[in-house]
Structures are given as structure tokens and as C-alpha cells.
Design an enzyme around this catalytic site. Sequence first.
Site, PDB file in Angstrom:
ATOM      1  N   TYR A  36      -3.973  -5.930   0.276  1.00  0.00           N
ATOM      2  CA  TYR A  36      -5.511  -5.489   1.176  1.00  0.00           C
ATOM      3  C   TYR A  36      -6.566  -4.982   0.223  1.00  0.00           C
ATOM      4  O   TYR A  36      -7.557  -5.239   0.584  1.00  0.00           O
ATOM      5  CB  TYR A  36      -5.066  -4.533   2.163  1.00  0.00           C
ATOM      6  N   LYS A  80     -10.153  -6.532  -0.123  1.00  0.00           N
ATOM      7  CA  LYS A  80     -11.544  -5.824   0.257  1.00  0.00           C
ATOM      8  C   LYS A  80     -12.375  -5.616  -1.087  1.00  0.00           C
ATOM      9  O   LYS A  80     -13.544  -5.511  -0.874  1.00  0.00           O
ATOM     10  CB  LYS A  80     -10.600  -4.461   0.805  1.00  0.00           C
TER      11      LYS A  80
END
Length: 247
Positions: A155, A159
Site C-alpha cells: 500500500y 500510494k
Amino acid sequence: MDSLNRVAIITGGAVGIGRAIAIELAKEGCDIVINYNTSAEKALTLVEEIEKYGRHAIAVQADVGNFEDAKRLVQAAIDQFGGINILVNNAGIVADNLMLRMTEEQFDKVINTNLKGVWNMSKHALKYLLKANQGRIINITSVSGIMGNAGQTNYSAAKAGVIGLTKALAREIASRGVTVNAVAPGFIETSMTASLPTETVESWKQDIPLKRFGSVEEIAQSVAFLASEKAAYITGHVLTVDGGIVM
Ligand code: NAP
């Protein structure tokens, strides 16, 4: 309002932060394309709610990580409204695990939805945004992509990748009147945080200078600002909306 009669696509717009963004932009005068992946019923309910604000909305199923689905989603917006002015890349998933236990599938899935999904959507929407000569791309990243977060190598990488993509694309298309910015939420009150044990929530809050979680509306209002004329001179920026975690 300056966004009157503008058309906005919101990926993952049926629930959570995306839903709040859809409502906020509708209140600001935009017609809305609500993309959903699995939340069909919630998307249709939201279409009705947006129509109460006097704007038009459609719901379109598409997996943003799929190149052809993303193309079909953009085409649906064009077929319905004839153009696109605002693209909000909000769709995102988590598949947390410490790296020792994380599977290749968990890594690939998060990168595919959270990073490639942003590229797919931006790629297909770009020519229409450029045509309108006054477009906005707003990508929802995360403080995890700035600070890193244990258990989120997939993640955080996705991001952080979204932040790089935001800045590169902002430079590519600045001369064409289209700005590209990112909003990085911190801890936001959603169904996920509501199900956490009270002690966990309280200890996390102690690490936040403003000592509380944010609301989905606070993220939506930041997006509405970046989508407005007031933000015309802002591009390639990452706006943290996080109670001060990142400073
Ligand atoms: P959420 O309630 O879990 O909603 C996720 C949304 O993404 C849903 O609308 C879902 O659609 C959509 N989605 C997932 N996979 C998709 C795919 N392949 N194609 C299209 N849509 C897909 O999450 P949220 O908290 O609102 O998060 C929204 C964004 O904010 C995400 O990018 C997330 O990473 C970011 N964020 C959230 C927080 C937080 O504290 N909540 C903090 C930082 C950043 P369906 O329901 O239709 O499947």
C-alpha cells in the site's frame, strides 16, 4: 459556483470517502459519474441522492485496475455528458501483512488497483480533459505513501507511486490548463476505523497532533477546493489532510 455544469468522474464513488466526494462535488454544481466495482446498490442509491441536489448522475461498474474497464468507464461519461472536467482517482484497497508473510498476490493486487488504476483512468480521460482546457485530476493517496507504514509495503509503495505519478503528469500537462494534485488523508472515520477496539483508536489518536480522526467530509472539502477555480495556481501538490501527522 465556478464548477457549475462541470462533469466529474469519481472512482470508487459509491461508499466511504468517494461517496462524500461525489456529494460535495454535486453540491458544488457538478454532474457526477459514480464508478463502483462491487457496491452496485449503494451506487444506485447515491445516483438518486445526487439528483436531489439538482444535478445529474450515472453509476458505472468498472474495475479501475483493468485497462479496458477504465476505457469503458471514461467512454460512458463521454456518452452521457459529452465531456469530462474533473477526474478523482479515489478507488483503493488494502491487503496488509508484514513483508515476511505478504504474498505476491497481495502485493500485485494492491499495486494494480491503487497505482495502475490511477494510470489507467488518467490515460483514458486525458484527451477529454485536455480538450476542455481547464481540467483537474485529483488523486487520493495516503500518509502511508509519505511516511511508510509497517504492514503496508504494498500500500505504501502504491500510494508513494501515486505521488510520483501526480507530479510527473502535472509537469506534462500544466501548459494545457489541467492541474494534477493529490490529497493524502491520515486516519479517517470510516467503517474500517469504527470496527477497531476503542483502546487501539485512543492510542492512535494520541499520535495525531489534533487528537482526533478526520471525517470523510473533511477529505471531500479538500478535493472540492482543489477542483475549484480557487486552486487554479496549484499543481503537482500533495495536500495532507491528516490532523498534523505529517509535518
Ligand atoms: P473504502 O470505504 O474501503 O472504499 C474503497 C472504494 O474503492 C470503494 O468505493 C470500492 O468500490 C473502490 N474500489 C476498490 N477496488 C476497486 C476497483 N478495482 N475498481 C473500482 N473501484 C474499486 O475506502 P475509503 O476509506 O473510502 O478509501 C478511499 C480512498 O482513500 C482509498 O484510495 C484509500 O486508500 C484512501 N485513504 C483512506 C484512508 C482512511 O482512513 N479511510 C486513509 C488514507 C487514504 P466498491 O465498494 O464498489 O467495490
